[in-house]
Design a protein around this motif. Structure first.
Motif, PDB file in Angstrom:
ATOM      1  N   LEU A 109      78.737  11.648  68.581  1.00  0.00           N
ATOM      2  CA  LEU A 109      77.611  10.945  68.178  1.00  0.00           C
ATOM      3  C   LEU A 109      77.574  10.685  67.090  1.00  0.00           C
ATOM      4  N   MET A 110      78.670  11.287  65.689  1.00  0.00           N
ATOM      5  CA  MET A 110      78.365  10.128  64.228  1.00  0.00           C
ATOM      6  C   MET A 110      79.201   8.966  64.832  1.00  0.00           C
ATOM      7  N   GLY A 111      80.054   8.758  65.276  1.00  0.00           N
ATOM      8  CA  GLY A 111      80.759   7.415  65.661  1.00  0.00           C
ATOM      9  C   GLY A 111      80.481   6.787  66.197  1.00  0.00           C
ATOM     10  N   ARG A 112      78.656   6.688  66.758  1.00  0.00           N
ATOM     11  CA  ARG A 112      77.579   5.230  67.061  1.00  0.00           C
ATOM     12  C   ARG A 112      77.603   4.458  66.525  1.00  0.00           C
ATOM     13  N   ARG A 113      77.486   3.109  66.728  1.00  0.00           N
ATOM     14  CA  ARG A 113      77.722   2.013  65.796  1.00  0.00           C
ATOM     15  C   ARG A 113      76.057   0.732  66.233  1.00  0.00           C
ATOM     16  N   ALA A 114      75.838   0.515  65.620  1.00  0.00           N
ATOM     17  CA  ALA A 114      74.529  -0.677  65.738  1.00  0.00           C
ATOM     18  C   ALA A 114      74.494  -1.683  64.911  1.00  0.00           C
ATOM     19  N   TRP A 115      74.783  -2.874  65.773  1.00  0.00           N
ATOM     20  CA  TRP A 115      74.755  -3.941  64.470  1.00  0.00           C
ATOM     21  C   TRP A 115      75.602  -4.192  63.745  1.00  0.00           C
ATOM     22  N   GLY A 116      77.059  -2.894  63.360  1.00  0.00           N
ATOM     23  CA  GLY A 116      77.905  -3.115  62.489  1.00  0.00           C
ATOM     24  C   GLY A 116      77.414  -2.176  61.530  1.00  0.00           C
ATOM     25  N   ILE A 117      76.408  -1.138  61.727  1.00  0.00           N
ATOM     26  CA  ILE A 117      76.191  -0.546  60.791  1.00  0.00           C
ATOM     27  C   ILE A 117      76.294   1.241  61.794  1.00  0.00           C
ATOM     28  N   THR A 118      76.670   1.708  61.077  1.00  0.00           N
ATOM     29  CA  THR A 118      77.487   3.573  61.149  1.00  0.00           C
ATOM     30  C   THR A 118      76.745   4.710  61.195  1.00  0.00           C
ATOM     31  N   PRO A 119      76.417   5.735  61.149  1.00  0.00           N
ATOM     32  CA  PRO A 119      74.742   7.125  60.808  1.00  0.00           C
ATOM     33  C   PRO A 119      75.616   7.165  59.151  1.00  0.00           C
ATOM     34  N   LYS A 120      74.787   7.342  58.279  1.00  0.00           N
ATOM     35  CA  LYS A 120      75.657   8.471  57.325  1.00  0.00           C
ATOM     36  C   LYS A 120      75.605   9.489  57.149  1.00  0.00           C
ATOM     37  N   ASN A 121      74.838   9.993  58.683  1.00  0.00           N
ATOM     38  CA  ASN A 121      74.936  11.613  58.192  1.00  0.00           C
ATOM     39  C   ASN A 121      74.304  12.118  59.543  1.00  0.00           C
ATOM     40  N   ILE A 122      74.077  13.355  60.087  1.00  0.00           N
ATOM     41  CA  ILE A 122      73.828  13.685  61.345  1.00  0.00           C
ATOM     42  C   ILE A 122      72.338  13.060  62.084  1.00  0.00           C
ATOM     43  N   GLY A 123      71.392  13.087  61.010  1.00  0.00           N
ATOM     44  CA  GLY A 123      70.395  13.127  61.683  1.00  0.00           C
ATOM     45  C   GLY A 123      70.482  11.525  62.319  1.00  0.00           C
ATOM     46  N   GLN A 124      70.528  10.079  61.307  1.00  0.00           N
ATOM     47  CA  GLN A 124      70.501   9.380  61.518  1.00  0.00           C
ATOM     48  C   GLN A 124      71.766   9.050  62.966  1.00  0.00           C
ATOM     49  N   ALA A 125      72.490  10.016  62.808  1.00  0.00           N
ATOM     50  CA  ALA A 125      73.778   9.991  64.098  1.00  0.00           C
ATOM     51  C   ALA A 125      72.670   9.815  65.723  1.00  0.00           C
ATOM     52  N   MET A 126      71.815  10.720  65.518  1.00  0.00           N
ATOM     53  CA  MET A 126      71.309  11.010  66.186  1.00  0.00           C
ATOM     54  C   MET A 126      69.626  11.038  66.599  1.00  0.00           C
ATOM     55  N   GLY A 127      69.564   9.367  65.407  1.00  0.00           N
ATOM     56  CA  GLY A 127      68.391   9.110  65.831  1.00  0.00           C
ATOM     57  C   GLY A 127      68.593   7.391  66.271  1.00  0.00           C
ATOM     58  N   LEU A 128      69.954   7.358  66.194  1.00  0.00           N
ATOM     59  CA  LEU A 128      71.000   5.925  66.623  1.00  0.00           C
ATOM     60  C   LEU A 128      71.458   5.919  68.126  1.00  0.00           C
ATOM     61  N   HIS A 129      71.146   7.783  67.995  1.00  0.00           N
ATOM     62  CA  HIS A 129      71.489   7.538  69.983  1.00  0.00           C
ATOM     63  C   HIS A 129      70.111   7.206  70.872  1.00  0.00           C
ATOM     64  N   ALA A 130      69.677   7.670  70.587  1.00  0.00           N
ATOM     65  CA  ALA A 130      67.844   7.858  70.933  1.00  0.00           C
ATOM     66  C   ALA A 130      67.574   5.904  70.723  1.00  0.00           C
ATOM     67  N   LEU A 131      67.582   5.956  69.595  1.00  0.00           N
ATOM     68  CA  LEU A 131      67.691   4.458  69.549  1.00  0.00           C
ATOM     69  C   LEU A 131      68.076   3.060  70.692  1.00  0.00           C
ATOM     70  N   LEU A 132      69.465   4.235  70.985  1.00  0.00           N
ATOM     71  CA  LEU A 132      70.269   2.866  72.244  1.00  0.00           C
ATOM     72  C   LEU A 132      69.721   4.173  73.033  1.00  0.00           C
ATOM     73  N   ASP A 133      69.598   4.688  73.581  1.00  0.00           N
ATOM     74  CA  ASP A 133      69.517   5.526  75.178  1.00  0.00           C
ATOM     75  C   ASP A 133      68.024   4.499  75.941  1.00  0.00           C
ATOM     76  N   PRO A 134      68.791   4.374  76.494  1.00  0.00           N
ATOM     77  CA  PRO A 134      67.769   3.094  76.963  1.00  0.00           C
ATOM     78  C   PRO A 134      67.142   3.660  78.929  1.00  0.00           C
TER      79      PRO A 134
END
Length: 465
Positions: free
Chosen positions: A247-272
């Motif tokens: 989950l912490m290793g998710r990546r989008a447009w060259g950025i990776t999450p800095k904390n678990i909150g951002q990791a969860m947010g990125l997972h939801a954002l990238l989920d089609p």
């Protein structure tokens, strides 16, 4: 003056801000009677022709009252017209609506003699309280100072409008995740696990987390487990094992999450499969940057959507956008600087930052739109980023959400500590409303980003100021 009934119903006197907050609020008092002072109608009349963002709400409220009262005689208007049949379900109104003429009151009946609108509305409520002593007269207003003045003047019952409030305190707002103390597996007594392709899904007992809802993330303090609730039944929860490190290793447009909150947010954002993502949190927690990075990833890299529409609403837009030069997008640019700032951050290492930004804005077909011009549209196969959504009412957010057609993903972000509207608080904001309303919808996810990552200065200011 409204007729006194034998039943123990109440009489609610409405302030103008109630009808601006929810235009059909007068239908929300069930068996009780509603009184609208003439001063309120005058204020609505003034606001409906103004350039304020609540002008439409004033017009909707006036039309709804006219629809109910148009056949009534002047005498019936003052005595009260039944609202029976004007609603559906258990909350349908059965009381009456009346107009109270507060202009001709003798000075001997007035506590406040100055001609301010608030004072005249309070005088109306005090007069009704004195005249109808067997009834409980309640003044309903969102104006805190007006509530204090009314109490000080002798009005026994003064309330805020809470019919549309799903929570009593912002601390009870859903965060989008649940954190277990210790190790997650210590809480689980029995589990049935299966593999579907690359995914591992655990079926656990519902009693492990009775209040769980779909798309809620599950974490533990040991940082050994991260999961997502996929299905909720009467007895079991289906939990997708995401893996903390993955989950912490998710990546989008060259950025990776800095904390678990951002990791969860990125997972939801990238989920089609998720059509609505709601990001809440303090200034500097990365809401806009994450939303934009995920949008660019899905539009440019993955070709999942055709365009990005960025929109926001502030109280000033309706009044100030007109004098600015240029097209609608150029007029909107000052209010959408947060997006261009985020684009600069995403491309700060490029050789030509401005060139990269211009290229990407054209390649991703990024459009800046005012929320005032979203009504009536049908947006297909796009990502809509709604920034600063804490300043919108539930009805305004409904207008935007219902614009989203097939294949469109809506990202709402906002900070409930930075509400600019005079008519909203953290618990009555439309953002709070949709967080609670959509938490059991399988096509939505909410994430509260609680860590400030902008800078140590911003983090200290958020904590100490």
């Amino acid at each position: 003056m409204p007729k006194e009934k034998a039943v123990s119903s109440k009489i609610y006197v409405l302030d103008t801000n109630i009808l601006l907050h929810e235009p059909l609020a007068f239908l929300s008092f069930k068996e009780n009677d509603v009184v609208v002072p003439m001063t309120v109608l005058e204020e609505l009349d003034y606001i409906k022709d103004s350039k304020k963002d609540v002008a439409r709400d004033a017009r909707v409220s006036i039309r709804a009252m006219e629809d109910l009262l148009h056949d009534a005689t002047p005498e019936e208007l003052m005595q009260g017209v039944s609202m029976l049949g004007k609603g559906a379900g258990e909350s349908a109104p059965t009381g009456s609506l009346s107009i109270f003429v507060d202009h001709g009151m003798p000075e001997s009946q007035q506590v406040f003699t100055s001609n301010e609108n608030d004072n005249r509305i309070i005088n109306s409520a005090l007069y009704l309280q004195k005249s109808l002593q067997s009834k409980q007269v309640v003044l309903v207003t969102k104006d805190i100072n007006m509530r204090l003045k009314a109490k000080g003047a002798g009005l026994a019952h003064v309330e805020d409008y809470r019919t549309d409030q799903l929570i009593t305190d912002i601390k009870y707002l859903s965060k989008g995740y649940h954190q277990f103390s210790g190790n997650f597996w210590d809480e689980v007594k029995s589990v049935d696990s299966r593999t579907e392709g690359r995914d591992t899904i655990h079926s656990i007992e519902r009693k492990v987390l009775p209040e769980a809802y779909v798309n809620e993330f599950l974490l533990d303090d040991s940082q050994s487990f991260a999961g997502l609730v996929e299905t909720v039944t009467a007895d079991h929860l289906e939990v997708l094992d995401l893996g903390y490190e993955r989950l912490m290793g998710r990546r989008a447009w060259g950025i990776t999450p800095k904390n678990i909150g951002q990791a969860m947010g990125l997972h939801a954002l990238l989920d089609p499969h998720i059509d609505l993502v709601i990001l809440t949190g303090p200034a500097g927690s990365g809401k806009t940057l994450l939303a934009l990075a995920a949008a660019l990833e899905m539009v440019v890299e993955r070709n999942m959507y055709d365009k990005i529409i960025v929109t926001r609403s502030t109280p000033e837009i309706a009044e100030s956008i007109g004098f600015l030069p240029g097209t609608e997008e150029e007029k909107m640019a000052p209010w959408l600087a947060a997006i261009t700032d985020s684009l600069e951050v995403l491309h700060k290492n490029d050789e030509n930052v401005k060139g990269s930004m211009s290229y990407i804005m054209e390649k991703a077909n990024i459009q800046f739109k005012s929320v005032n011009f979203m009504r009536g549209r049908s947006i297909q196969n796009a990502i809509v980023i709604l920034d600063e959504s804490q300043n919108l009412t539930a009805s305004q957010l409904k207008t935007i959400i219902t614009r989203c057609g097939e294949g469109t993903k809506l990202i709402c972000s906002g900070n409930l500590a930075q509400i600019d509207s005079n008519y909203l608080s953290a618990v009555t904001s439309g953002l709070t409303y949709i967080v609670e309303k959509f938490k059991n919808f399988s096509g939505s996810a909410t994430i509260n980003l609680d860590g400030v990552v902008r800078s140590r200065l911003a983090e200290f200011a958020e904590e100490q100021l």
